[in-house]
Design a protein around this motif. Structure first.
Motif, mmCIF file in Angstrom:
data_model
loop_
_atom_site.group_PDB
_atom_site.id
_atom_site.type_symbol
_atom_site.label_atom_id
_atom_site.label_comp_id
_atom_site.label_asym_id
_atom_site.label_seq_id
_atom_site.Cartn_x
_atom_site.Cartn_y
_atom_site.Cartn_z
ATOM 1 N N LEU A 88 0.800 -1.221 0.000
ATOM 2 C CA LEU A 88 0.000 0.000 0.000
ATOM 3 C C LEU A 88 0.835 1.274 0.000
ATOM 4 N N ASP A 89 1.950 1.270 0.683
ATOM 5 C CA ASP A 89 2.740 2.500 0.810
ATOM 6 C C ASP A 89 3.277 3.000 -0.524
ATOM 7 N N ASN A 90 3.478 2.096 -1.482
ATOM 8 C CA ASN A 90 4.085 2.491 -2.753
ATOM 9 C C ASN A 90 3.069 2.783 -3.859
ATOM 10 N N ILE A 91 1.784 2.492 -3.618
ATOM 11 C CA ILE A 91 0.773 2.673 -4.660
ATOM 12 C C ILE A 91 0.209 4.090 -4.603
ATOM 13 N N VAL A 92 0.282 4.804 -5.731
ATOM 14 C CA VAL A 92 -0.232 6.176 -5.751
ATOM 15 C C VAL A 92 -1.698 6.210 -6.156
ATOM 16 N N GLY A 93 -2.181 5.155 -6.808
ATOM 17 C CA GLY A 93 -3.586 5.120 -7.193
ATOM 18 C C GLY A 93 -3.855 4.077 -8.250
ATOM 19 N N GLY A 94 -5.125 4.006 -8.666
ATOM 20 C CA GLY A 94 -5.506 2.998 -9.641
ATOM 21 C C GLY A 94 -6.658 3.443 -10.517
ATOM 22 N N CYS A 95 -7.041 2.571 -11.449
ATOM 23 C CA CYS A 95 -8.172 2.796 -12.346
ATOM 24 C C CYS A 95 -9.017 1.526 -12.362
ATOM 25 N N GLU A 96 -10.334 1.680 -12.435
ATOM 26 C CA GLU A 96 -11.239 0.526 -12.494
ATOM 27 C C GLU A 96 -12.089 0.608 -13.754
ATOM 28 N N GLU A 97 -12.192 -0.515 -14.464
ATOM 29 C CA GLU A 97 -12.775 -0.573 -15.797
ATOM 30 C C GLU A 97 -14.275 -0.842 -15.824
ATOM 31 N N THR A 98 -14.815 -1.589 -14.839
ATOM 32 C CA THR A 98 -16.149 -2.126 -15.052
ATOM 33 C C THR A 98 -17.114 -1.842 -13.904
ATOM 34 N N GLU A 101 -7.804 2.544 0.577
ATOM 35 C CA GLU A 101 -6.684 3.315 1.097
ATOM 36 C C GLU A 101 -5.881 4.063 0.044
ATOM 37 N N PHE A 102 -6.293 4.008 -1.209
ATOM 38 C CA PHE A 102 -5.670 4.873 -2.205
ATOM 39 C C PHE A 102 -6.729 5.297 -3.226
ATOM 40 N N PRO A 103 -6.475 6.368 -3.972
ATOM 41 C CA PRO A 103 -7.476 6.879 -4.913
ATOM 42 C C PRO A 103 -7.616 5.981 -6.139
ATOM 43 N N VAL A 104 -8.851 5.810 -6.600
ATOM 44 C CA VAL A 104 -9.126 4.997 -7.790
ATOM 45 C C VAL A 104 -10.053 5.778 -8.707
ATOM 46 N N ILE A 105 -9.702 5.851 -9.975
ATOM 47 C CA ILE A 105 -10.527 6.536 -10.965
ATOM 48 C C ILE A 105 -11.590 5.578 -11.482
ATOM 49 N N ALA A 106 -12.856 6.013 -11.414
ATOM 50 C CA ALA A 106 -13.979 5.191 -11.865
ATOM 51 C C ALA A 106 -14.152 5.342 -13.381
ATOM 52 N N VAL A 107 -13.271 4.696 -14.135
ATOM 53 C CA VAL A 107 -13.312 4.814 -15.594
ATOM 54 C C VAL A 107 -14.665 4.355 -16.135
ATOM 55 N N ASN A 108 -15.262 3.336 -15.507
ATOM 56 C CA ASN A 108 -16.538 2.815 -15.985
ATOM 57 C C ASN A 108 -17.654 3.857 -15.984
ATOM 58 N N ASP A 109 -17.588 4.823 -15.067
ATOM 59 C CA ASP A 109 -18.730 5.695 -14.832
ATOM 60 C C ASP A 109 -18.745 6.967 -15.676
ATOM 61 N N THR A 110 -17.748 7.163 -16.504
ATOM 62 C CA THR A 110 -17.693 8.387 -17.293
ATOM 63 C C THR A 110 -18.485 8.227 -18.590
ATOM 64 N N PRO A 111 -19.061 9.309 -19.141
ATOM 65 C CA PRO A 111 -19.905 9.167 -20.334
ATOM 66 C C PRO A 111 -19.249 8.457 -21.504
ATOM 67 N N MET A 112 -17.970 8.700 -21.766
ATOM 68 C CA MET A 112 -17.314 8.068 -22.904
ATOM 69 C C MET A 112 -17.137 6.562 -22.710
ATOM 70 N N LYS A 113 -17.303 6.072 -21.515
ATOM 71 C CA LYS A 113 -17.304 4.630 -21.271
ATOM 72 C C LYS A 113 -18.724 4.082 -21.277
ATOM 73 N N ARG A 114 -19.592 4.664 -20.479
ATOM 74 C CA ARG A 114 -20.949 4.119 -20.304
ATOM 75 C C ARG A 114 -21.749 4.108 -21.607
ATOM 76 N N GLY A 133 -10.186 6.753 -1.990
ATOM 77 C CA GLY A 133 -11.576 6.938 -2.382
ATOM 78 C C GLY A 133 -11.760 6.721 -3.868
ATOM 79 N N VAL A 134 -13.004 6.854 -4.322
ATOM 80 C CA VAL A 134 -13.346 6.694 -5.736
ATOM 81 C C VAL A 134 -13.531 8.073 -6.344
ATOM 82 N N TYR A 135 -12.863 8.313 -7.473
ATOM 83 C CA TYR A 135 -12.892 9.615 -8.131
ATOM 84 C C TYR A 135 -13.405 9.482 -9.558
ATOM 85 N N GLU A 136 -14.108 10.524 -10.032
ATOM 86 C CA GLU A 136 -14.599 10.535 -11.399
ATOM 87 C C GLU A 136 -13.452 10.809 -12.379
#
Length: 409
Positions: free
Chosen positions: A132-142, A159-172, A367-370
């Motif tokens: 966890l200490d070395n992870i700056v963040g992530g992305c989720e597809e689905t 415990e680290f920020p994740v971009i909700a790629v699935n939830d953006t208009p260009m994905k949905r 947390g989860v970020y747009e």
């Protein structure tokens, strides 16, 4: 001479101009230098083009599958010949092998994660917390992964920020609607060689994926039934011209069923005995929990196995399940997943969000970020440019009008 995996990747590349444009910039600027990216995605040709793009941007990429049946082994082999890429995926792996491969990805001590279903992030938070200490963040597809992540975040455990790629208009509006709609239906057709027109076609769930699937099935002449738990979505399906009813009622008349809910226990032992002889069941949700396969295994009187089809004999009737109840568009033997042009958009988002999270992740809390709006819009602009399509622009007066509160009648 190119092997079959490289040929598949070459074919995909020519229909992915948006990712191609991003790759050119990445090759020149190397914005991902020093980044170790751990990935759990469906390992097939379109994913491979994303992986190449990330590596071209300077990242060291470690990847495995996110579904035991969705890997294309020839593509996995081809990926291992790409500089700075390490692939551990294989098709038809056991559950133990699946998680062993995830651990091999995590052994790279990634700084950024890219998930399809959240298995990497779950493993990190439960079994590999030293990372966890070395992870700056992530992305989720689905969709399923986002549901899990939001639950984690609500409990304060992400415990680290994740971009909700699935939830953006260009994905949905493209991947979920057109991608799932076309690819799930194509997988059913190519696996069963049965007609869609005139059939009672049951879609469980009327989210973005269900929308697309219902639309495509209707276009082929199916009589579409939608089952839902959300009254607003049920009403929307009704107003869109589909039959809306409970799964108990749909079970009695449906010919082909596809689940798209991302939830569990959608078609169960309450429904199987009501079904017609010869009914076909499949799942377009991420995990194989929407159709109760254990109930069928326990109650079967006999079984027939074909490529991608398990037919259970229940009270003398044949109930066929495609791809073991796993993600049908990728898990049937000839499943190719979403169309190439659709994944060009989704994976362009992943590439740009990986760059964003590398730069901005250290400033963000768990947390989860747009997806940032400028990233979403930029992908749309790149796609329109590749199509030679021009659109209007707001004038200064129009922009002022849209941002003012004191201009009325």
């Amino acid at each position: 001479m190119l092997n079959t995996g490289e040929l598949k990747m070459s074919w995909a590349r020519q229909y992915m101009p948006v990712l191609g444009a991003i790759r050119k910039r990445f090759e020149a600027q190397k914005p991902l230098s020093g980044t170790r990216i751990g990935m759990a995605l469906h390992v097939e040709a379109k994913t491979a083009v994303l992986v190449e793009t990330l590596a071209a941007g300077g990242a060291e990429v470690y990847i495995t599958g996110c579904n035991p049946l969705s890997t294309q082994d020839d593509v996995a082999e081809a990926l291992n010949s790409v500089k700075n890429v390490h692939c551990y995926a294989k098709r038809a792996c056991s559950v133990d092998e699946y998680y062993d491969a995830i651990d091999r990805v995590l052994d790279s001590n990634p700084t950024v994660t890219i998930d399809d279903g959240m298995d990497l992030i779950h493993r990190i938070h439960t079994k590999r917390r030293e990372l966890l200490d070395n992870i700056v963040g992530g992305c989720e597809e689905t969709t399923t992964g986002i549901h899990r992540l939001r639950s984690m975040a609500a409990e304060g455990k992400l415990e680290f920020p994740v971009i909700a790629v699935n939830d953006t208009p260009m994905k949905r509006h493209f991947d979920n609607v057109h991608g799932t709609g076309e690819s799930a239906l194509s997988a059913v057709m190519i696996t069963t060689n049965t007609l869609i027109g005139g059939k009672w076609f049951v879609v469980a769930g009327y989210g973005f994926c269900g929308h697309g699937l219902a639309k495509m099935a209707h276009g082929l002449g199916a009589k579409v039934i939608v089952t839902e738990v959300d009254p607003r979505r049920a009403l929307e399906a009704h107003m869109d011209g589909y039959y809306v009813m409970t799964m108990e009622e749909a079970a009695k008349i449906g010919d082909i069923f596809v689940t798209t809910t991302g939830n569990t226990s959608i078609i169960t032992g309450d429904h199987f005995p009501l079904m017609k002889d010869g009914v076909i069941l499949s799942n377009a949700g991420h995990f194989n929990v929407e159709i109760d396969i254990p109930w069928l295994e326990e109650h079967k009187e006999g079984m027939e196995k074909r490529d991608g089809i398990d037919t259970y004999i229940i009270k003398g009737k044949k109930i066929s399940v495609l791809a073991e109840g796993r993600l049908v568009n990728l898990s049937v033997p000839k499943g190719m997943g979403h169309p190439v042009e659709v994944m060009d958009l989704s994976f362009a988002l992943q590439a740009l969000c990986s760059e964003y999270i590398k730069n901005e992740g250290p400033k963000l809390s768990g947390g989860v970020y747009e997806v940032p709006n400028d990233i979403d819009v930029s992908v749309a602009k790149l796609k329109l440019s590749s199509l030679g399509v021009e659109i209007d622009k707001l004038s200064e007066y129009q922009e002022k009008y849209m941002t003012s509160w004191d201009i009325g009648t």
